[in-house]
Enzyme design. Structure first.
Site, PDB file in Angstrom:
ATOM      1  N   ASN A 155       0.797  -1.234   0.000  1.00 20.23           N
ATOM      2  CA  ASN A 155       0.000   0.000   0.000  1.00 20.23           C
ATOM      3  C   ASN A 155       0.829   1.283   0.000  1.00 20.23           C
ATOM      4  O   ASN A 155       0.392   2.296  -0.530  1.00 20.23           O
ATOM      5  CB  ASN A 155      -0.998  -0.014   1.166  1.00 20.23           C
ATOM      6  CG  ASN A 155      -0.343  -0.228   2.501  1.00 20.23           C
ATOM      7  OD1 ASN A 155       0.830  -0.603   2.580  1.00 20.23           O
ATOM      8  ND2 ASN A 155      -1.087   0.008   3.560  1.00 20.23           N
ATOM      9  N   GLU A 252       4.787  -4.422  11.954  1.00 18.68           N
ATOM     10  CA  GLU A 252       3.700  -3.469  11.712  1.00 18.68           C
ATOM     11  C   GLU A 252       2.630  -4.226  10.960  1.00 18.68           C
ATOM     12  O   GLU A 252       2.747  -4.443   9.753  1.00 18.68           O
ATOM     13  CB  GLU A 252       4.198  -2.284  10.882  1.00 18.68           C
ATOM     14  CG  GLU A 252       5.241  -1.432  11.563  1.00 18.68           C
ATOM     15  CD  GLU A 252       4.706  -0.674  12.757  1.00 18.68           C
ATOM     16  OE1 GLU A 252       3.484  -0.710  13.018  1.00 18.68           O
ATOM     17  OE2 GLU A 252       5.519  -0.060  13.461  1.00 18.68           O
ATOM     18  N   CYS A 286      -3.476   0.387   6.933  1.00 16.49           N
ATOM     19  CA  CYS A 286      -3.540  -0.557   8.054  1.00 16.49           C
ATOM     20  C   CYS A 286      -4.228   0.028   9.280  1.00 16.49           C
ATOM     21  O   CYS A 286      -4.884  -0.682  10.023  1.00 16.49           O
ATOM     22  CB  CYS A 286      -2.135  -0.990   8.419  1.00 16.49           C
ATOM     23  SG  CYS A 286      -1.046   0.417   8.621  1.00 16.49           S
ATOM     24  N   GLU A 460       7.626   2.285  14.754  1.00 20.87           N
ATOM     25  CA  GLU A 460       8.354   2.955  13.689  1.00 20.87           C
ATOM     26  C   GLU A 460       8.301   4.459  13.948  1.00 20.87           C
ATOM     27  O   GLU A 460       7.482   4.945  14.729  1.00 20.87           O
ATOM     28  CB  GLU A 460       7.749   2.606  12.325  1.00 20.87           C
ATOM     29  CG  GLU A 460       7.842   1.114  12.040  1.00 20.87           C
ATOM     30  CD  GLU A 460       7.832   0.753  10.573  1.00 20.87           C
ATOM     31  OE1 GLU A 460       6.761   0.868   9.950  1.00 20.87           O
ATOM     32  OE2 GLU A 460       8.884   0.329  10.049  1.00 20.87           O
TER      33      GLU A 460
HETATM   34  P1  NDP Z   1       1.303  -9.786   3.458  1.00 15.74           P
HETATM   35  O1  NDP Z   1       1.379 -10.108   4.887  1.00 15.74           O
HETATM   36  O2  NDP Z   1       0.667 -10.728   2.535  1.00 15.74           O
HETATM   37  O3  NDP Z   1       2.784  -9.536   2.888  1.00 15.74           O
HETATM   38  C1  NDP Z   1       3.665  -8.634   3.483  1.00 15.74           C
HETATM   39  C2  NDP Z   1       5.055  -8.885   2.943  1.00 15.74           C
HETATM   40  O4  NDP Z   1       5.581 -10.095   3.492  1.00 15.74           O
HETATM   41  C3  NDP Z   1       5.100  -9.058   1.433  1.00 15.74           C
HETATM   42  O5  NDP Z   1       6.269  -8.465   0.935  1.00 15.74           O
HETATM   43  C4  NDP Z   1       5.123 -10.562   1.290  1.00 15.74           C
HETATM   44  O6  NDP Z   1       5.642 -11.002   0.057  1.00 15.74           O
HETATM   45  C5  NDP Z   1       6.012 -10.954   2.450  1.00 15.74           C
HETATM   46  N1  NDP Z   1       5.881 -12.343   2.896  1.00 15.74           N
HETATM   47  C6  NDP Z   1       4.825 -13.178   2.733  1.00 15.74           C
HETATM   48  N2  NDP Z   1       5.072 -14.360   3.340  1.00 15.74           N
HETATM   49  C7  NDP Z   1       6.303 -14.277   3.902  1.00 15.74           C
HETATM   50  C8  NDP Z   1       7.120 -15.170   4.666  1.00 15.74           C
HETATM   51  N3  NDP Z   1       6.718 -16.384   4.995  1.00 15.74           N
HETATM   52  N4  NDP Z   1       8.325 -14.726   5.080  1.00 15.74           N
HETATM   53  C9  NDP Z   1       8.758 -13.474   4.780  1.00 15.74           C
HETATM   54  N5  NDP Z   1       8.029 -12.600   4.055  1.00 15.74           N
HETATM   55  C10 NDP Z   1       6.823 -12.983   3.622  1.00 15.74           C
HETATM   56  O7  NDP Z   1       0.619  -8.349   3.408  1.00 15.74           O
HETATM   57  P2  NDP Z   1       0.138  -7.535   2.138  1.00 15.74           P
HETATM   58  O8  NDP Z   1       1.295  -7.208   1.261  1.00 15.74           O
HETATM   59  O9  NDP Z   1      -1.031  -8.222   1.576  1.00 15.74           O
HETATM   60  O10 NDP Z   1      -0.275  -6.155   2.832  1.00 15.74           O
HETATM   61  C11 NDP Z   1      -1.480  -5.963   3.459  1.00 15.74           C
HETATM   62  C12 NDP Z   1      -1.338  -6.116   4.957  1.00 15.74           C
HETATM   63  O11 NDP Z   1      -0.330  -5.269   5.470  1.00 15.74           O
HETATM   64  C13 NDP Z   1      -2.599  -5.746   5.676  1.00 15.74           C
HETATM   65  O12 NDP Z   1      -2.961  -6.750   6.580  1.00 15.74           O
HETATM   66  C14 NDP Z   1      -2.244  -4.484   6.429  1.00 15.74           C
HETATM   67  O13 NDP Z   1      -2.962  -4.281   7.574  1.00 15.74           O
HETATM   68  C15 NDP Z   1      -0.798  -4.620   6.649  1.00 15.74           C
HETATM   69  N6  NDP Z   1      -0.196  -3.317   6.769  1.00 15.74           N
HETATM   70  C16 NDP Z   1       0.234  -2.892   7.996  1.00 15.74           C
HETATM   71  C17 NDP Z   1       0.761  -1.641   8.160  1.00 15.74           C
HETATM   72  C18 NDP Z   1       1.271  -1.191   9.484  1.00 15.74           C
HETATM   73  O14 NDP Z   1       2.100  -0.300   9.527  1.00 15.74           O
HETATM   74  N7  NDP Z   1       0.852  -1.752  10.583  1.00 15.74           N
HETATM   75  C19 NDP Z   1       0.873  -0.716   7.036  1.00 15.74           C
HETATM   76  C20 NDP Z   1       0.417  -1.265   5.797  1.00 15.74           C
HETATM   77  C21 NDP Z   1      -0.097  -2.524   5.691  1.00 15.74           C
HETATM   78  P3  NDP Z   1       4.663 -11.127  -1.211  1.00 15.74           P
HETATM   79  O15 NDP Z   1       3.386 -10.460  -0.899  1.00 15.74           O
HETATM   80  O16 NDP Z   1       5.406 -10.452  -2.283  1.00 15.74           O
HETATM   81  O17 NDP Z   1       4.488 -12.592  -1.440  1.00 15.74           O
END
Ligand code: NDP
Length: 486
Positions: A155, A252, A286, A460
């Site tokens: 995002n 996060e 998020c 953060e």
């Molecule tokens: P995901 O949890 O699906 O993915 C986050 C990242 O982790 C991606 O780069 C993903 O790779 C990677 N990843 C996935 N599996 C693994 C693993 N087993 N080991 C290491 N890395 C891994 O989240 P989204 O990208 O779908 O983002 C949406 C989510 O992020 C929402 O739930 C939202 O709430 C949260 N979010 C939280 C924020 C905060 O600051 N608290 C801010 C913004 C979003 P890939 O997707 O490329 O496979």
């Protein structure tokens, strides 16, 4: 395509772009049209190895520079980001689909703020002197952790790359950053700019890939710290993998945050809070306050006025400055949001407005306003990550506080009221890391940002981030003869 969206190469390692087409191809899709605008390749194990090795090699020399020197590079990078804000914003819009009206003010600018803030702080990161009896004393050294891994969600690809990179580098760490496969373009620009600003080769590296690449990074024994922005299920996996090697973590994660509106609140101000907390970035934030608790006396007026103001949303081409709602970031996310809207209707919530997919190219959906939502409904319990606002009715403060906290998440929470005593009492009672009084969803770099409960660990931004990217070494100095019992 008037703008060149194809990066020089997929990865940025050891100060330069690196390509390896042996990795799985990742097509980058512009969410406003569904067209492929670039292709990158997931990092092979050999690429991940090169990135970690480069970060490891570079770290000691980077940490040995003075904080003033490191900070100067970060601040120079901030200046370059601001100079190039328009182009970086266009790229962010291609990567995410977020409208230019947002990306020009909230992405590269926020990244630049982090680089400037932590750049300014780098020279001030010192230990302390602790006097003891008999002239003895302790001093502490604030030391870098080593190689840090950053893993981002889709995002805010520029912002996340900077929010993790800036404090990490300020403290003398080096970083390997993996963007989400959905938005691989922006972090490469951050790496390019940091090196243009003078960061030595290997200090900030970017590798592309899916979860498997993230997992390889997290489990590497040379990595000292992992900072993830992502969902709770991914957070649990990454935290567990990091714990196996006792690595430092910042998590996060997601949320289902409450936004409480009392009947004495300024109605239009509260509605602005609800709009910012649900529809900004097409709801893909998020910290969104997706459970909007409205006190019974003003509920109908709130719904009527909010529906009127939703008519003013401009849904459309994100490259047009007037647009305020762009597409969802991916077709997959659009399908998830449509599924939740259908569930809301099926479980008896009243769809007051919106919620329909917009025909044609791109991943567009009308922002949805639900009323008569109850605590047990799926749309009130699960994170949707889309433009779906649920209004829940309440009567008393005591009741609404219990309901607001009855969630496994704890990222953010907000209250709108004219009663200052109540405002502070309510935020003191929130089980959430980031709280708002009479506003919502602002995240300036000066303020700690992060979650409680399942929404994460660590913070953060702000001075608090320093504790998560450095550790304290204690040095006991004796001014006396050392004695022993025998
Ligand atoms: P995901 O949890 O699906 O993915 C986050 C990242 O982790 C991606 O780069 C993903 O790779 C990677 N990843 C996935 N599996 C693994 C693993 N087993 N080991 C290491 N890395 C891994 O989240 P989204 O990208 O779908 O983002 C949406 C989510 O992020 C929402 O739930 C939202 O709430 C949260 N979010 C939280 C924020 C905060 O600051 N608290 C801010 C913004 C979003 P890939 O997707 O490329 O496979």
């Amino acid at each position: 395509m008037p703008y060149d969206t194809q990066p020089v190469a997929s990865h940025f390692i050891d100060g330069q772009y690196v390509e390896d087409t042996a990795g799985e191809p990742i097509d980058v899709i512009y969410p406003a049209t569904g067209q492929v605008i670039a292709r990158v390749y997931a990092a092979t194990p050999a690429i991940v190895e090169r990135a970690i090795a480069a970060a490891k090699r570079a770290q000691a020399d980077w940490a040995a520079m003075t904080g003033t020197q490191r900070g100067r590079i970060l601040r120079r990078a901030a200046d370059i980001m601001r100079e190039r804000n328009y182009d970086l914003s266009v790229l962010e819009t291609y990567d995410t689909g977020k409208p230019l009206s947002e990306t020009t003010i909230a992405d590269a600018t926020s990244g630049a703020d982090a680089l400037e803030y932590f750049g300014g702080m780098a020279a001030t990161l010192t230990g302390e002197h602790i006097p003891l009896g008999g002239g003895d004393f302790v001093y502490t050294r604030r030391e870098a952790l080593g190689v840090c891994v950053g893993i981002g969600a889709w995002n805010y690809p520029t912002q996340i790359a900077c929010w993790k990179g800036a404090p990490a580098l300020a403290c003398g760490n080096t970083m390997v950053f993996k963007p989400s496969e959905t938005t691989p373009l922006c972090a490469l620009k951050v790496a390019e700019i940091l090196h243009e600003a003078g960061a030595p080769a290997g200090v900030y590296n970017v590798v592309q890939g899916m979860g498997a690449v993230g997992a390889q990074l997290v489990t590497d024994p040379r990595v000292a710290k992992v900072s993830l922005t992502g969902s709770v299920p991914t957070g649990k996996k990454v935290y567990a993998a990091a714990a196996a090697e006792m690595k430092h973590v910042t998590m996060e994660l997601g949320g289902k945050s409450p936004l409480i509106i009392f009947d004495d609140a300024d109605l239009d101000s509260a509605i602005s809070g609800a709009i910012n907390g649900n529809f900004y970035s097409t709801g893909q934030v998020c910290s969104n306050g997706t459970r909007v608790f409205v006190q019974r006396g003003i509920k109908e007026a709130f719904l009527k006025r909010l529906a009127e103001r939703m008519d003013n949303a401009v849904i459309g081409d994100p490259m047009v400055m007037e647009t305020t709602i762009g597409p969802m970031a991916s077709e997959r996310q659009l399908a998830i949001v449509e599924g939740y809207i259908a569930k809301g209707v099926a479980e008896g919530a009243r769809l007051v407005k919106g919620g329909k997919r917009i025909a044609g190219a791109g991943f567009y959906i009308e922002p949805a306003l639900f009323a008569d939502v109850t605590d047990d409904m799926t749309i009130a319990r699960e994170e949707i990550f889309g433009p779906v606002l649920s209004v829940l009715e309440f009567e008393t403060e005591e009741e609404v506080m219990a309901r607001a906290n009855a969630t496994e998440f704890g990222l953010a929470a907000g209250v709108f009221t004219a009663d200052i005593t109540r405002a502070h009492r309510v935020v003191a009672g929130f089980e959430a890391g980031t709280c708002y009084i009479n506003t919502y969803n602002l995240a300036p770099v000066e303020a700690p940002f992060g979650g409680s409960k399942l929404s994460g660990v660590g913070r953060e931004n702000s001075k608090a981030a320093i504790n998560h990217y450095s550790e304290v070494k204690t040095v006991y100095v004796s001014m006396n003869k050392c004695e022993a019992p025998f």
